[in-house]
Design a protein around this motif. Structure first.
Motif, PDB file in Angstrom:
ATOM      1  N   UNK A 122       0.811  -1.212   0.000  1.00 48.60           N
ATOM      2  CA  UNK A 122       0.000   0.000   0.000  1.00 48.60           C
ATOM      3  C   UNK A 122       0.848   1.269   0.000  1.00 48.60           C
ATOM      4  N   UNK A 123       1.992   1.241   0.678  1.00 49.19           N
ATOM      5  CA  UNK A 123       2.861   2.423   0.705  1.00 49.19           C
ATOM      6  C   UNK A 123       3.415   2.722  -0.686  1.00 49.19           C
ATOM      7  N   UNK A 124       3.850   1.692  -1.373  1.00 52.03           N
ATOM      8  CA  UNK A 124       4.413   1.897  -2.709  1.00 52.03           C
ATOM      9  C   UNK A 124       3.335   2.259  -3.720  1.00 52.03           C
ATOM     10  N   UNK A 125       2.154   1.688  -3.597  1.00 58.50           N
ATOM     11  CA  UNK A 125       1.049   2.094  -4.475  1.00 58.50           C
ATOM     12  C   UNK A 125       0.696   3.566  -4.253  1.00 58.50           C
ATOM     13  N   UNK A 126       0.736   3.988  -2.989  1.00 62.82           N
ATOM     14  CA  UNK A 126       0.484   5.404  -2.687  1.00 62.82           C
ATOM     15  C   UNK A 126       1.582   6.288  -3.273  1.00 62.82           C
ATOM     16  N   UNK A 127       2.812   5.786  -3.255  1.00 63.07           N
ATOM     17  CA  UNK A 127       3.942   6.531  -3.819  1.00 63.07           C
ATOM     18  C   UNK A 127       3.770   6.701  -5.331  1.00 63.07           C
ATOM     19  N   UNK A 128       3.426   5.621  -6.023  1.00 65.87           N
ATOM     20  CA  UNK A 128       3.233   5.699  -7.478  1.00 65.87           C
ATOM     21  C   UNK A 128       2.084   6.648  -7.808  1.00 65.87           C
ATOM     22  N   UNK A 129       1.001   6.548  -7.039  1.00 62.34           N
ATOM     23  CA  UNK A 129      -0.149   7.432  -7.258  1.00 62.34           C
ATOM     24  C   UNK A 129       0.239   8.892  -7.049  1.00 62.34           C
ATOM     25  N   UNK A 130       1.062   9.148  -6.037  1.00 67.11           N
ATOM     26  CA  UNK A 130       1.510  10.513  -5.749  1.00 67.11           C
ATOM     27  C   UNK A 130       2.387  11.057  -6.879  1.00 67.11           C
ATOM     28  N   UNK A 131       3.231  10.193  -7.434  1.00 61.51           N
ATOM     29  CA  UNK A 131       4.099  10.586  -8.547  1.00 61.51           C
ATOM     30  C   UNK A 131       3.275  10.785  -9.820  1.00 61.51           C
ATOM     31  N   UNK A 132       2.292   9.903 -10.027  1.00 56.06           N
ATOM     32  CA  UNK A 132       1.421  10.025 -11.182  1.00 56.06           C
ATOM     33  C   UNK A 132       1.933   9.360 -12.438  1.00 56.06           C
ATOM     34  N   UNK A 133       3.042   8.645 -12.337  1.00 55.57           N
ATOM     35  CA  UNK A 133       3.627   7.931 -13.480  1.00 55.57           C
ATOM     36  C   UNK A 133       4.190   6.596 -13.021  1.00 55.57           C
ATOM     37  N   UNK A 134       4.433   5.700 -14.003  1.00 57.16           N
ATOM     38  CA  UNK A 134       5.075   4.446 -13.699  1.00 57.16           C
ATOM     39  C   UNK A 134       6.497   4.655 -13.179  1.00 57.16           C
ATOM     40  N   UNK A 135       6.924   3.769 -12.278  1.00 59.72           N
ATOM     41  CA  UNK A 135       8.252   3.858 -11.670  1.00 59.72           C
ATOM     42  C   UNK A 135       9.016   2.577 -11.970  1.00 59.72           C
ATOM     43  N   UNK A 136      10.210   2.696 -12.536  1.00 57.77           N
ATOM     44  CA  UNK A 136      11.033   1.501 -12.721  1.00 57.77           C
ATOM     45  C   UNK A 136      11.448   1.007 -11.342  1.00 57.77           C
ATOM     46  N   UNK A 137      11.678  -0.307 -11.240  1.00 59.02           N
ATOM     47  CA  UNK A 137      12.004  -0.829  -9.914  1.00 59.02           C
ATOM     48  C   UNK A 137      12.795  -2.106  -9.933  1.00 59.02           C
ATOM     49  N   UNK A 138      14.012  -2.106 -10.506  1.00 58.56           N
ATOM     50  CA  UNK A 138      14.857  -3.297 -10.350  1.00 58.56           C
ATOM     51  C   UNK A 138      15.216  -3.462  -8.881  1.00 58.56           C
ATOM     52  N   UNK A 139      15.676  -4.629  -8.499  1.00 53.23           N
ATOM     53  CA  UNK A 139      16.020  -4.843  -7.096  1.00 53.23           C
ATOM     54  C   UNK A 139      17.057  -3.815  -6.639  1.00 53.23           C
ATOM     55  N   UNK A 140      16.867  -3.299  -5.430  1.00 52.62           N
ATOM     56  CA  UNK A 140      17.679  -2.189  -4.921  1.00 52.62           C
ATOM     57  C   UNK A 140      18.952  -2.706  -4.258  1.00 52.62           C
ATOM     58  N   UNK A 141      19.798  -3.301  -5.078  1.00 51.10           N
ATOM     59  CA  UNK A 141      21.040  -3.895  -4.582  1.00 51.10           C
ATOM     60  C   UNK A 141      22.144  -3.691  -5.609  1.00 51.10           C
ATOM     61  N   UNK A 142      23.348  -4.056  -5.244  1.00 50.51           N
ATOM     62  CA  UNK A 142      24.432  -4.110  -6.214  1.00 50.51           C
ATOM     63  C   UNK A 142      24.135  -5.229  -7.202  1.00 50.51           C
ATOM     64  N   UNK A 143      24.242  -4.938  -8.484  1.00 51.01           N
ATOM     65  CA  UNK A 143      23.868  -5.904  -9.518  1.00 51.01           C
ATOM     66  C   UNK A 143      24.596  -7.233  -9.344  1.00 51.01           C
ATOM     67  N   UNK A 144      23.822  -8.330  -9.446  1.00 52.46           N
ATOM     68  CA  UNK A 144      24.393  -9.666  -9.348  1.00 52.46           C
ATOM     69  C   UNK A 144      24.427 -10.222  -7.949  1.00 52.46           C
ATOM     70  N   UNK A 145      24.224  -9.379  -6.932  1.00 52.14           N
ATOM     71  CA  UNK A 145      24.265  -9.826  -5.545  1.00 52.14           C
ATOM     72  C   UNK A 145      22.862 -10.219  -5.080  1.00 52.14           C
ATOM     73  N   UNK A 146      22.742 -10.866  -3.899  1.00 58.48           N
ATOM     74  CA  UNK A 146      21.410 -11.244  -3.412  1.00 58.48           C
ATOM     75  C   UNK A 146      20.490 -10.037  -3.305  1.00 58.48           C
ATOM     76  N   UNK A 147      19.251 -10.217  -3.708  1.00 64.12           N
ATOM     77  CA  UNK A 147      18.288  -9.116  -3.687  1.00 64.12           C
ATOM     78  C   UNK A 147      17.966  -8.702  -2.254  1.00 64.12           C
ATOM     79  N   UNK A 148      17.576  -7.422  -2.051  1.00 69.19           N
ATOM     80  CA  UNK A 148      17.317  -6.916  -0.702  1.00 69.19           C
ATOM     81  C   UNK A 148      15.883  -7.167  -0.254  1.00 69.19           C
ATOM     82  N   UNK A 149      15.720  -7.648   0.949  1.00 69.12           N
ATOM     83  CA  UNK A 149      14.377  -7.876   1.482  1.00 69.12           C
ATOM     84  C   UNK A 149      14.106  -6.995   2.705  1.00 69.12           C
ATOM     85  N   UNK A 150      14.974  -6.005   2.947  1.00 70.79           N
ATOM     86  CA  UNK A 150      14.759  -5.037   4.022  1.00 70.79           C
ATOM     87  C   UNK A 150      15.463  -3.739   3.653  1.00 70.79           C
ATOM     88  N   UNK A 151      15.075  -2.663   4.325  1.00 67.19           N
ATOM     89  CA  UNK A 151      15.741  -1.378   4.102  1.00 67.19           C
ATOM     90  C   UNK A 151      17.210  -1.454   4.485  1.00 67.19           C
TER      91      UNK A 151
END
Length: 343
Positions: A122-151
């Motif tokens: 719901x937080x991210x849906x609210x963020x996209x709605x606030x921006x008003x456009x699609x947001x790219x979202x690859x995993x927020x990590x160094x490429x090739x490393x394990x994907x992040x599951x926490x901030x």
């Protein structure tokens, strides 16, 4: 630049940063994504730079609904409408043909298709709605490393490289979304398995097939995560059969090489060997695949922080969610299983 950790009450601040061309990581039910407005070519290029990601690897566009998809995609097929109705918001990404010139080629990897998903957060849906456009979202990590599951995982990899991370706690599923390609009429191909399984898709639309082909480093992917070696920690990972005998043989082999050892396994396996290795991480208990999937990337990261040289990771049967789990584990291990000339 210090990366700010934003609370869910600061969604407007996160949206302003995105509108100003900054990068903001955001939570989803699968993993954390690294956000930039999809139509901002400079910002999207900065996503690749922050991650160290190959520029031929296309990005998933996160949207609020199928209506927003229609801004970018052309000729949305009936099958896409059916899947969206049943699985959005949720861990399903759909690849569709694009309207000409609607998105920068840096988003699509030079293809005439793009991948779309409505995240179940719901937080991210609210963020996209606030921006008003699609947001790219690859995993927020160094490429090739394990994907992040926490901030905390995001900050470990990208602190100082992005403006902010919106903290949404721990991701519920723990592996990336299922990617299904619907860009060719009357064809449905799973390019990346996830929590939405082949059986679930086939119950709604006909003739869904899994693409079993792993891309080499020279091949051009149509979706993220298709290259063979991916999600890899610094330590060498070996897939290990979930039996005490297999883990004992693996530990003895690594000890003979003088290696520091990490175990990523069931609680019952760890109880037998925790005093014989450098570090352990409880993947699950009683071979629970849902919990194991949620903890896989967290475990690989945790063992890496213990500076082990080798990780022996428990395997699961490739049925249901086990297909997605083993897909990620095989890529983390470069396909290598303990056995053959070892043990």
């Amino acid at each position: 630049m210090e990366t700010k950790k934003l609370a869910k009450t600061e969604i407007k601040k996160a949206a302003e940063l995105l509108k100003n061309g900054e990068l903001v990581a955001f939570p989803t039910e699968t993993v954390y994504g690294l956000g930039a407005i999809a139509t901002n070519e400079t910002a999207v290029k900065n996503v690749y730079l922050a991650k160290g990601r190959p520029s031929d690897n296309p990005l998933i566009i996160h949207v609020t609904d199928l209506e927003m998809v229609a801004r970018y995609a052309k000729n949305i097929p009936k099958n896409a409408e059916i899947l969206a109705e049943h699985f959005w918001a949720g861990p399903l990404t759909i690849i569709l043909p694009l309207k000409e010139g609607i998105l920068p080629s840096v988003v699509t990897g030079g293809l005439n298709t793009a991948a779309f998903r409505v995240p179940n957060n719901q937080d991210t849906l609210a963020l996209i709605k606030e921006v008003g456009e699609g947001i790219v979202g690859p995993s927020a990590n160094t490429s090739g490393k394990p994907s992040p599951t926490s901030a905390a995982h995001v900050l470990h990899d990208l602190n100082g490289k992005i403006s902010a991370v919106l903290d949404g706690g721990v991701s519920e599923i723990g592996v990336e979304s299922t990617v299904v390609d619907l860009s060719i009429p009357d064809v449905a191909t799973i390019l990346r398995p996830g929590a939405i399984t082949e059986e679930m898709l086939n119950s709604l639309i006909p003739h869904v097939k899994m693409d079993e082909h792993f891309l080499s480093e020279k091949e051009k992917p149509k979706a993220p995560g298709m290259k063979y070696t991916h999600y890899s920690p610094n330590a060498k990972v070996y897939i290990t059969e979930a039996t005490p005998e297999s883990f004992l043989a693996a530990i003895n082999w690594a000890k003979a090489q003088g290696m520091s050892i990490g175990l990523l396994a069931d609680k019952e396996i760890l109880a037998l060997f925790q005093n014989q290795v450098t570090a352990t991480f409880e993947l699950t208990t009683l071979h629970n695949i849902k919990l194991a999937t949620k903890r896989l990337f967290e475990g690989l990261r945790a063992l890496d922080e213990q500076n082990v040289e080798v990780i022996f990771a428990e395997s699961f049967e490739e049925i249901g969610l086990g297909v997605a789990f083993m897909n990620r584990l095989k890529k983390a291990a470069g396909g290598e299983e303990f056995g053959g000339g070892r043990g």
